[in-house]
Design a protein around this motif. Sequence first.
Motif, PDB file in Angstrom:
ATOM      1  N   GLN A 281      -4.018  15.586  -0.320  1.00 46.66           N
ATOM      2  CA  GLN A 281      -3.456  16.855  -0.775  1.00 46.66           C
ATOM      3  C   GLN A 281      -1.940  16.880  -0.763  1.00 46.66           C
ATOM      4  O   GLN A 281      -1.316  17.414  -1.682  1.00 46.66           O
ATOM      5  CB  GLN A 281      -4.021  17.998   0.077  1.00 46.66           C
ATOM      6  N   GLY A 282      -1.304  16.335   0.278  1.00 42.15           N
ATOM      7  CA  GLY A 282       0.155  16.355   0.373  1.00 42.15           C
ATOM      8  C   GLY A 282       0.715  14.957   0.454  1.00 42.15           C
ATOM      9  O   GLY A 282       0.082  14.051   1.015  1.00 42.15           O
ATOM     10  N   LEU A 283       1.918  14.763  -0.115  1.00 39.43           N
ATOM     11  CA  LEU A 283       2.568  13.451  -0.128  1.00 39.43           C
ATOM     12  C   LEU A 283       4.023  13.574   0.311  1.00 39.43           C
ATOM     13  O   LEU A 283       4.667  14.597   0.096  1.00 39.43           O
ATOM     14  CB  LEU A 283       2.547  12.842  -1.544  1.00 39.43           C
ATOM     15  N   ALA A 284       4.516  12.482   0.903  1.00 44.42           N
ATOM     16  CA  ALA A 284       5.947  12.330   1.186  1.00 44.42           C
ATOM     17  C   ALA A 284       6.258  10.843   1.179  1.00 44.42           C
ATOM     18  O   ALA A 284       5.431  10.028   1.610  1.00 44.42           O
ATOM     19  CB  ALA A 284       6.320  12.946   2.526  1.00 44.42           C
ATOM     20  N   VAL A 285       7.442  10.478   0.681  1.00 35.24           N
ATOM     21  CA  VAL A 285       7.849   9.076   0.607  1.00 35.24           C
ATOM     22  C   VAL A 285       8.946   8.825   1.626  1.00 35.24           C
ATOM     23  O   VAL A 285       9.941   9.566   1.680  1.00 35.24           O
ATOM     24  CB  VAL A 285       8.341   8.710  -0.803  1.00 35.24           C
ATOM     25  N   ALA A 286       8.773   7.777   2.442  1.00 32.49           N
ATOM     26  CA  ALA A 286       9.783   7.360   3.418  1.00 32.49           C
ATOM     27  C   ALA A 286       9.491   5.927   3.822  1.00 32.49           C
ATOM     28  O   ALA A 286       8.329   5.537   3.952  1.00 32.49           O
ATOM     29  CB  ALA A 286       9.774   8.273   4.646  1.00 32.49           C
ATOM     30  N   ASP A 287      10.547   5.129   4.036  1.00 35.78           N
ATOM     31  CA  ASP A 287      10.407   3.747   4.496  1.00 35.78           C
ATOM     32  C   ASP A 287       9.532   2.907   3.574  1.00 35.78           C
ATOM     33  O   ASP A 287       8.711   2.096   4.027  1.00 35.78           O
ATOM     34  CB  ASP A 287       9.833   3.696   5.925  1.00 35.78           C
ATOM     35  N   ILE A 300      -3.582  11.564   8.876  1.00 35.67           N
ATOM     36  CA  ILE A 300      -2.401  11.154   8.119  1.00 35.67           C
ATOM     37  C   ILE A 300      -2.516   9.661   7.862  1.00 35.67           C
ATOM     38  O   ILE A 300      -2.688   8.866   8.798  1.00 35.67           O
ATOM     39  CB  ILE A 300      -1.089  11.471   8.882  1.00 35.67           C
ATOM     40  N   TRP A 301      -2.422   9.290   6.576  1.00 38.70           N
ATOM     41  CA  TRP A 301      -2.494   7.892   6.166  1.00 38.70           C
ATOM     42  C   TRP A 301      -1.189   7.499   5.493  1.00 38.70           C
ATOM     43  O   TRP A 301      -0.416   8.356   5.029  1.00 38.70           O
ATOM     44  CB  TRP A 301      -3.650   7.681   5.190  1.00 38.70           C
ATOM     45  N   SER A 302      -0.934   6.200   5.424  1.00 38.25           N
ATOM     46  CA  SER A 302       0.252   5.692   4.738  1.00 38.25           C
ATOM     47  C   SER A 302      -0.126   4.530   3.833  1.00 38.25           C
ATOM     48  O   SER A 302      -0.894   3.645   4.239  1.00 38.25           O
ATOM     49  CB  SER A 302       1.318   5.226   5.743  1.00 38.25           C
ATOM     50  N   TYR A 303       0.430   4.557   2.634  1.00 37.44           N
ATOM     51  CA  TYR A 303       0.254   3.451   1.683  1.00 37.44           C
ATOM     52  C   TYR A 303       1.591   2.750   1.550  1.00 37.44           C
ATOM     53  O   TYR A 303       2.590   3.363   1.153  1.00 37.44           O
ATOM     54  CB  TYR A 303      -0.220   3.979   0.327  1.00 37.44           C
ATOM     55  N   HIS A 304       1.636   1.454   1.916  1.00 35.40           N
ATOM     56  CA  HIS A 304       2.881   0.689   1.867  1.00 35.40           C
ATOM     57  C   HIS A 304       3.070   0.142   0.457  1.00 35.40           C
ATOM     58  O   HIS A 304       2.238  -0.635  -0.037  1.00 35.40           O
ATOM     59  CB  HIS A 304       2.847  -0.452   2.892  1.00 35.40           C
ATOM     60  N   LEU A 305       4.150   0.539  -0.187  1.00 34.95           N
ATOM     61  CA  LEU A 305       4.355   0.172  -1.587  1.00 34.95           C
ATOM     62  C   LEU A 305       4.606  -1.318  -1.773  1.00 34.95           C
ATOM     63  O   LEU A 305       4.183  -1.907  -2.769  1.00 34.95           O
ATOM     64  CB  LEU A 305       5.530   0.975  -2.159  1.00 34.95           C
ATOM     65  N   GLY A 306       5.290  -1.938  -0.822  1.00 32.98           N
ATOM     66  CA  GLY A 306       5.576  -3.358  -0.946  1.00 32.98           C
ATOM     67  C   GLY A 306       4.383  -4.228  -0.603  1.00 32.98           C
ATOM     68  O   GLY A 306       4.066  -5.182  -1.312  1.00 32.98           O
ATOM     69  N   GLN A 307       3.717  -3.896   0.474  1.00 30.09           N
ATOM     70  CA  GLN A 307       2.595  -4.713   0.948  1.00 30.09           C
ATOM     71  C   GLN A 307       1.260  -4.312   0.320  1.00 30.09           C
ATOM     72  O   GLN A 307       0.278  -5.039   0.443  1.00 30.09           O
ATOM     73  CB  GLN A 307       2.501  -4.599   2.472  1.00 30.09           C
ATOM     74  N   ARG A 308       1.219  -3.133  -0.315  1.00 31.50           N
ATOM     75  CA  ARG A 308      -0.017  -2.599  -0.907  1.00 31.50           C
ATOM     76  C   ARG A 308      -1.132  -2.547   0.134  1.00 31.50           C
ATOM     77  O   ARG A 308      -2.238  -3.050  -0.076  1.00 31.50           O
ATOM     78  CB  ARG A 308      -0.442  -3.416  -2.120  1.00 31.50           C
ATOM     79  N   THR A 309      -0.820  -1.919   1.250  1.00 32.97           N
ATOM     80  CA  THR A 309      -1.788  -1.756   2.327  1.00 32.97           C
ATOM     81  C   THR A 309      -1.931  -0.277   2.666  1.00 32.97           C
ATOM     82  O   THR A 309      -0.998   0.511   2.497  1.00 32.97           O
ATOM     83  CB  THR A 309      -1.363  -2.513   3.593  1.00 32.97           C
ATOM     84  N   LEU A 310      -3.105   0.081   3.167  1.00 31.55           N
ATOM     85  CA  LEU A 310      -3.387   1.446   3.582  1.00 31.55           C
ATOM     86  C   LEU A 310      -3.573   1.445   5.094  1.00 31.55           C
ATOM     87  O   LEU A 310      -4.307   0.604   5.631  1.00 31.55           O
ATOM     88  CB  LEU A 310      -4.665   1.942   2.887  1.00 31.55           C
ATOM     89  N   SER A 311      -2.904   2.366   5.783  1.00 23.89           N
ATOM     90  CA  SER A 311      -3.016   2.402   7.239  1.00 23.89           C
ATOM     91  C   SER A 311      -3.244   3.828   7.728  1.00 23.89           C
ATOM     92  O   SER A 311      -2.683   4.781   7.201  1.00 23.89           O
ATOM     93  CB  SER A 311      -1.763   1.815   7.906  1.00 23.89           C
ATOM     94  N   TRP A 312      -4.091   3.929   8.739  1.00 25.53           N
ATOM     95  CA  TRP A 312      -4.409   5.200   9.380  1.00 25.53           C
ATOM     96  C   TRP A 312      -3.381   5.434  10.480  1.00 25.53           C
ATOM     97  O   TRP A 312      -3.349   4.728  11.473  1.00 25.53           O
ATOM     98  CB  TRP A 312      -5.836   5.109   9.912  1.00 25.53           C
ATOM     99  N   ARG A 313      -2.544   6.463  10.293  1.00 25.05           N
ATOM    100  CA  ARG A 313      -1.419   6.670  11.204  1.00 25.05           C
ATOM    101  C   ARG A 313      -1.760   7.606  12.361  1.00 25.05           C
ATOM    102  O   ARG A 313      -1.438   7.309  13.516  1.00 25.05           O
ATOM    103  CB  ARG A 313      -0.233   7.239  10.422  1.00 25.05           C
TER     104      ARG A 313
END
Length: 471
Positions: A281-287, A300-313
């Motif tokens: 539902q919500g997005l923010a870009v950082a790091d 809260i999850w994060s998708y790493h743009l360089g590594q193309r990985t998904l992580s549960w934060r």
Amino acid sequence: MNVQPVQDLPEFATWLNATPTTLTELRGRPVVLAFVNAASVWCAHRLAELAQWQSRNPGKLQLLILQVPRFDCERDPEQALKLLRRQGLTAPALLDADWDGWRRFNVTAWPTLVLLDAQGREVDRLVGFGDELERSLNALCRGAAPVHDGDASRARELHPEPRLPLLFPTGLVVTTERLYIADSGHHRVLECSHGGRVLRQFGLGTADMMDGGPGEAAFNRPQGLALEREWLYVADTGNHALRRIHLLNGQVDTLCGNGRPGEPREGAVTDPRQVALNHPQGLAVADNQIHIAMAGDNRIWSYHLGQRTLSWRAGSGAIDLRDGSGHMAAFAQPAALAAVQQVLYVCDALGSSIRSMQLRGDLVQTLVGQGLWSFGDEDGPRATAQLQYPQAIALSPDAPLLWIADAGNGRLRTLRLGGGELSTVELPRRLHGPAGLAMGGGAVWIAETNAHAVLRFDPVSGVLSDVPISE
């Protein structure tokens, strides 16, 4: 479950969008009573499953939605109906404001489906989720005669939403020259001038999931937006996917999500369509990461743009208001994010709270919020201040100030960061279900979602003006 007769619908319930009827009058056709809470994503998922079954089996049964309020704002018939319609629902609905129907049918949890056969007897009951919905509905309708439109005239939606340029807009992004709008109800993203003139449309305007150019791509109820250089990232909520738009050529592609709600898995994303998300539902870009408020699994999850990985934060997955590090913390339907200086701010909708998460260490702390069932409109110190079903946040670029779309109270609020108080911004009128905020051009831009409008607020002059969207 043994077949047994049931009582009728509560006499004093408010019908929201249909002519009042009774179960007695609906005899002769199977009926499903859906006890839901319009603010709940879990209920939205169950109703979406029901709608999909009905689209494959038209005329087989009558669905009646009983909206049972969690928040005070949901006791208002207009606000309750708007929350249901934001999910694309058109089934007849009634407001069980005093929980009379809930008690009458011995309901104990949202969502609950009570299945009645053509003789008005309860033959099954589905609580929560499971794979039995298809089987149960097929069994309910087996042998029942098809119902023609004329037979259902008393249970048809009345007074649909007006035809306007926007339909339940949510996420906003503002640059020095452009305004981007997630036109959720029209299943598209708009690029506009600050004056509201539509310059480009991304998405065909039909609920679907397709990548491609401006004339091919499709979204399904997009909500959160985030901009990073020439990429506009989209929480394609109805598709349970993270999408992006290349603003230089208008191409849309999918980073992860397969179109259905599911359990996300950590790790490398080699095939985006093999990864499940749950109501992003919500997005923010950082790091170099896209942080995702996953309202469907309270994490809260994060998708790493360089590594193309998904992580549960952070977030255990349970609906709760609990501080702690990473997976020890708990959220209650996180709806929006904002990031600055290694801190991620979280708008926690069902918790009526604002949380913070340190991007180094994932420590979660509650800034405003008194408990999972505590809400109100109290200003003042954080220890006593209250919100009601907040839906969006935005950071001021020139001050340690967090702006909050307090949707349940119809207000714009501010929280001074670093220990400051919660305050209500004086506006000329109340807002109608605000669910999107952005800062830019010296103004606060507000998606007045339930009014199908975008507003511009000047904090210096106090002027609140409509942004006329014209195509």
